[in-house]
Design a protein around this motif. Sequence first.
Motif, PDB file in Angstrom:
ATOM      1  N   THR A  20     -35.164  -5.338   1.361  1.00 25.66           N
ATOM      2  CA  THR A  20     -34.553  -4.403   2.416  1.00 25.66           C
ATOM      3  C   THR A  20     -35.720  -4.267   3.176  1.00 25.66           C
ATOM      4  OG1 THR A  20     -35.463  -2.525   1.009  1.00 25.66           O
ATOM      5  CG2 THR A  20     -33.242  -3.304   0.545  1.00 25.66           C
ATOM      6  N   PRO A  21     -35.004  -3.613   4.497  1.00 28.32           N
ATOM      7  CA  PRO A  21     -35.988  -3.612   5.701  1.00 28.32           C
ATOM      8  C   PRO A  21     -37.110  -2.579   5.147  1.00 28.32           C
ATOM      9  CG  PRO A  21     -33.875  -3.658   6.445  1.00 28.32           C
ATOM     10  CD  PRO A  21     -33.818  -3.595   5.015  1.00 28.32           C
ATOM     11  N   ASP A  22     -38.387  -2.942   5.549  1.00 24.07           N
ATOM     12  CA  ASP A  22     -39.451  -1.906   4.783  1.00 24.07           C
ATOM     13  C   ASP A  22     -40.536  -2.007   6.097  1.00 24.07           C
ATOM     14  OD1 ASP A  22     -42.175  -1.309   3.982  1.00 24.07           O
ATOM     15  OD2 ASP A  22     -41.422  -2.296   1.929  1.00 24.07           O
ATOM     16  N   LYS A  23     -41.012  -1.137   6.350  1.00 24.24           N
ATOM     17  CA  LYS A  23     -42.067  -0.873   7.670  1.00 24.24           C
ATOM     18  C   LYS A  23     -43.378  -1.752   7.331  1.00 24.24           C
ATOM     19  CE  LYS A  23     -40.151   3.136   9.201  1.00 24.24           C
ATOM     20  NZ  LYS A  23     -40.595   4.755   9.725  1.00 24.24           N
ATOM     21  N   ALA A  24     -43.559  -1.903   5.920  1.00 24.82           N
ATOM     22  CA  ALA A  24     -45.077  -2.783   5.691  1.00 24.82           C
ATOM     23  C   ALA A  24     -44.583  -4.168   5.668  1.00 24.82           C
ATOM     24  CB  ALA A  24     -45.309  -2.368   4.191  1.00 24.82           C
ATOM     25  N   VAL A  25     -43.456  -4.652   5.920  1.00 19.11           N
ATOM     26  CA  VAL A  25     -43.423  -6.112   5.770  1.00 19.11           C
ATOM     27  C   VAL A  25     -43.165  -6.790   7.126  1.00 19.11           C
ATOM     28  CG1 VAL A  25     -41.510  -7.896   4.843  1.00 19.11           C
ATOM     29  CG2 VAL A  25     -42.023  -5.916   3.513  1.00 19.11           C
ATOM     30  N   TRP A  26     -44.371  -7.517   7.518  1.00 18.90           N
ATOM     31  CA  TRP A  26     -44.298  -8.095   9.072  1.00 18.90           C
ATOM     32  C   TRP A  26     -44.430  -9.664   8.542  1.00 18.90           C
ATOM     33  CZ3 TRP A  26     -43.657  -5.574  13.395  1.00 18.90           C
ATOM     34  CH2 TRP A  26     -43.568  -4.260  13.587  1.00 18.90           C
ATOM     35  N   PHE A  27     -43.803 -10.406   9.616  1.00 18.74           N
ATOM     36  CA  PHE A  27     -43.903 -11.702   9.619  1.00 18.74           C
ATOM     37  C   PHE A  27     -44.697 -12.328  10.885  1.00 18.74           C
ATOM     38  CE2 PHE A  27     -40.292 -10.525   7.471  1.00 18.74           C
ATOM     39  CZ  PHE A  27     -40.360 -11.327   6.324  1.00 18.74           C
ATOM     40  N   ASP A  28     -45.974 -12.709  10.950  1.00 25.44           N
ATOM     41  CA  ASP A  28     -47.017 -13.112  11.944  1.00 25.44           C
ATOM     42  C   ASP A  28     -46.375 -14.438  12.699  1.00 25.44           C
ATOM     43  OD1 ASP A  28     -48.735 -11.090  11.840  1.00 25.44           O
ATOM     44  OD2 ASP A  28     -49.671 -12.307  10.343  1.00 25.44           O
ATOM     45  N   ALA A  55     -27.256 -17.116  12.977  1.00 23.79           N
ATOM     46  CA  ALA A  55     -26.752 -17.325  11.797  1.00 23.79           C
ATOM     47  C   ALA A  55     -26.485 -15.828  11.197  1.00 23.79           C
ATOM     48  CB  ALA A  55     -27.266 -18.230  10.991  1.00 23.79           C
ATOM     49  N   TYR A  56     -27.341 -15.057  11.244  1.00 25.88           N
ATOM     50  CA  TYR A  56     -27.128 -13.545  10.746  1.00 25.88           C
ATOM     51  C   TYR A  56     -27.191 -12.532  11.784  1.00 25.88           C
ATOM     52  CZ  TYR A  56     -28.524 -16.184   6.757  1.00 25.88           C
ATOM     53  OH  TYR A  56     -28.696 -17.005   5.448  1.00 25.88           O
ATOM     54  N   PRO A  57     -25.941 -12.328  12.208  1.00 32.29           N
ATOM     55  CA  PRO A  57     -25.799 -11.431  13.492  1.00 32.29           C
ATOM     56  C   PRO A  57     -26.057 -10.055  13.298  1.00 32.29           C
ATOM     57  CG  PRO A  57     -23.650 -12.273  12.597  1.00 32.29           C
ATOM     58  CD  PRO A  57     -24.725 -13.054  11.819  1.00 32.29           C
ATOM     59  N   ASN A  58     -26.381  -9.614  11.803  1.00 31.40           N
ATOM     60  CA  ASN A  58     -26.535  -8.039  11.666  1.00 31.40           C
ATOM     61  C   ASN A  58     -27.901  -7.897  11.735  1.00 31.40           C
ATOM     62  OD1 ASN A  58     -23.718  -7.609  11.427  1.00 31.40           O
ATOM     63  ND2 ASN A  58     -23.674  -8.150   9.236  1.00 31.40           N
ATOM     64  N   ILE A  59     -28.632  -8.751  11.764  1.00 34.44           N
ATOM     65  CA  ILE A  59     -30.347  -8.647  11.667  1.00 34.44           C
ATOM     66  C   ILE A  59     -30.924  -8.262  13.042  1.00 34.44           C
ATOM     67  CG2 ILE A  59     -32.517  -9.904  11.436  1.00 34.44           C
ATOM     68  CD1 ILE A  59     -30.822  -9.653   8.724  1.00 34.44           C
ATOM     69  N   LYS A  60     -31.448  -7.118  12.765  1.00 37.52           N
ATOM     70  CA  LYS A  60     -32.301  -6.607  14.055  1.00 37.52           C
ATOM     71  C   LYS A  60     -33.993  -6.559  13.574  1.00 37.52           C
ATOM     72  CE  LYS A  60     -28.906  -3.291  15.689  1.00 37.52           C
ATOM     73  NZ  LYS A  60     -28.529  -1.737  15.795  1.00 37.52           N
ATOM     74  N   LEU A  61     -34.561  -6.780  14.787  1.00 35.32           N
ATOM     75  CA  LEU A  61     -36.057  -7.100  14.792  1.00 35.32           C
ATOM     76  C   LEU A  61     -36.744  -6.144  15.511  1.00 35.32           C
ATOM     77  CD1 LEU A  61     -36.249 -11.037  14.942  1.00 35.32           C
ATOM     78  CD2 LEU A  61     -36.395  -9.424  12.860  1.00 35.32           C
ATOM     79  N   LYS A  62     -37.935  -5.925  15.225  1.00 35.23           N
ATOM     80  CA  LYS A  62     -39.028  -5.095  15.940  1.00 35.23           C
ATOM     81  C   LYS A  62     -39.897  -6.252  16.197  1.00 35.23           C
ATOM     82  CE  LYS A  62     -40.125  -1.045  15.500  1.00 35.23           C
ATOM     83  NZ  LYS A  62     -40.270   0.279  15.458  1.00 35.23           N
ATOM     84  N   ILE A  63     -40.461  -6.332  17.520  1.00 34.37           N
ATOM     85  CA  ILE A  63     -41.455  -7.084  17.847  1.00 34.37           C
ATOM     86  C   ILE A  63     -42.756  -6.526  18.181  1.00 34.37           C
ATOM     87  CG2 ILE A  63     -42.123  -8.957  19.581  1.00 34.37           C
ATOM     88  CD1 ILE A  63     -38.838  -9.139  19.989  1.00 34.37           C
ATOM     89  N   ARG A  64     -43.878  -6.642  17.516  1.00 37.39           N
ATOM     90  CA  ARG A  64     -45.081  -6.072  17.800  1.00 37.39           C
ATOM     91  C   ARG A  64     -46.222  -6.898  18.387  1.00 37.39           C
ATOM     92  NH1 ARG A  64     -46.944  -1.921  13.113  1.00 37.39           N
ATOM     93  NH2 ARG A  64     -45.325  -0.825  14.046  1.00 37.39           N
ATOM     94  N   GLU A  65     -46.907  -6.536  19.158  1.00 38.78           N
ATOM     95  CA  GLU A  65     -48.244  -7.351  19.698  1.00 38.78           C
ATOM     96  C   GLU A  65     -49.359  -6.273  19.569  1.00 38.78           C
ATOM     97  OE1 GLU A  65     -50.786  -9.793  21.853  1.00 38.78           O
ATOM     98  OE2 GLU A  65     -48.815 -10.331  20.954  1.00 38.78           O
ATOM     99  N   TYR A  66     -50.338  -7.030  19.039  1.00 39.80           N
ATOM    100  CA  TYR A  66     -51.607  -6.535  18.723  1.00 39.80           C
ATOM    101  C   TYR A  66     -52.636  -7.293  19.751  1.00 39.80           C
ATOM    102  CZ  TYR A  66     -49.543  -5.159  14.519  1.00 39.80           C
ATOM    103  OH  TYR A  66     -48.670  -4.538  13.392  1.00 39.80           O
ATOM    104  N   VAL A 131     -38.081  -7.077  10.034  1.00 39.50           N
ATOM    105  CA  VAL A 131     -36.743  -6.776  10.121  1.00 39.50           C
ATOM    106  C   VAL A 131     -36.431  -5.147   9.850  1.00 39.50           C
ATOM    107  CG1 VAL A 131     -34.639  -7.072   8.725  1.00 39.50           C
ATOM    108  CG2 VAL A 131     -36.362  -8.927   9.221  1.00 39.50           C
ATOM    109  N   THR A 132     -35.706  -4.733  10.944  1.00 36.27           N
ATOM    110  CA  THR A 132     -35.442  -3.148  10.764  1.00 36.27           C
ATOM    111  C   THR A 132     -34.088  -2.865  10.347  1.00 36.27           C
ATOM    112  OG1 THR A 132     -34.709  -3.326  13.103  1.00 36.27           O
ATOM    113  CG2 THR A 132     -36.972  -3.021  12.624  1.00 36.27           C
ATOM    114  N   GLU A 133     -33.075  -4.063  10.380  1.00 37.87           N
ATOM    115  CA  GLU A 133     -31.871  -3.863   9.621  1.00 37.87           C
ATOM    116  C   GLU A 133     -31.127  -5.066   9.297  1.00 37.87           C
ATOM    117  OE1 GLU A 133     -27.721  -2.182  11.982  1.00 37.87           O
ATOM    118  OE2 GLU A 133     -29.684  -1.174  12.437  1.00 37.87           O
ATOM    119  N   LYS A 134     -30.558  -5.156   8.216  1.00 41.06           N
ATOM    120  CA  LYS A 134     -29.914  -6.339   7.631  1.00 41.06           C
ATOM    121  C   LYS A 134     -28.500  -6.082   7.532  1.00 41.06           C
ATOM    122  CE  LYS A 134     -31.833  -8.857   4.134  1.00 41.06           C
ATOM    123  NZ  LYS A 134     -32.430  -9.031   2.822  1.00 41.06           N
TER     124      LYS A 134
END
Length: 134
Positions: A20-28, A55-66, A131-134
């Motif tokens: 499930t969407p989790d604030k700790a799970v990021w994909f670099d 392919a997964y139209p319900n997915i929402k993403l947050k993009i973060r730059e450091y 992933v912020t929404e599935k």
Amino acid sequence: MPETSTEAKLLAFIKDPAQTPDKAVWFDLNHLTANNQLKVSDQTQLNNIAIILAAYPNIKLKIREYSDNTADPENNKIASKTSAQEVMNALINRGISQNRLTAEDYDETQPISSDDTLEEGIKNRRVALRVTEK
């Protein structure tokens, strides 16, 4: 896609109903160049991510730059926001709806390495997806 690629990990997360969407799970993602222009390898990676999102139209993403701390903090913040927005725009240009994406910057506030050397500082210049929404 190689099994160890960011795209494969993102897809596995999306497909797994137990995840499930989790604030700790990021994909670099791959690093951007210093002038915030996407490299060819970044383009390929973003193409793959756009295909997954299509392919997964319900997915929402947050993009973060450091960023690292080698420049003026205000310049780091501007560069960080620009890079996150550049990735978001690249996905929008590939047909992903803007309402599925959020871009934010974290400038130099969350390093994963020291900035004592150029090599260490480069590790801190990164883009990540969540992933912020599935």
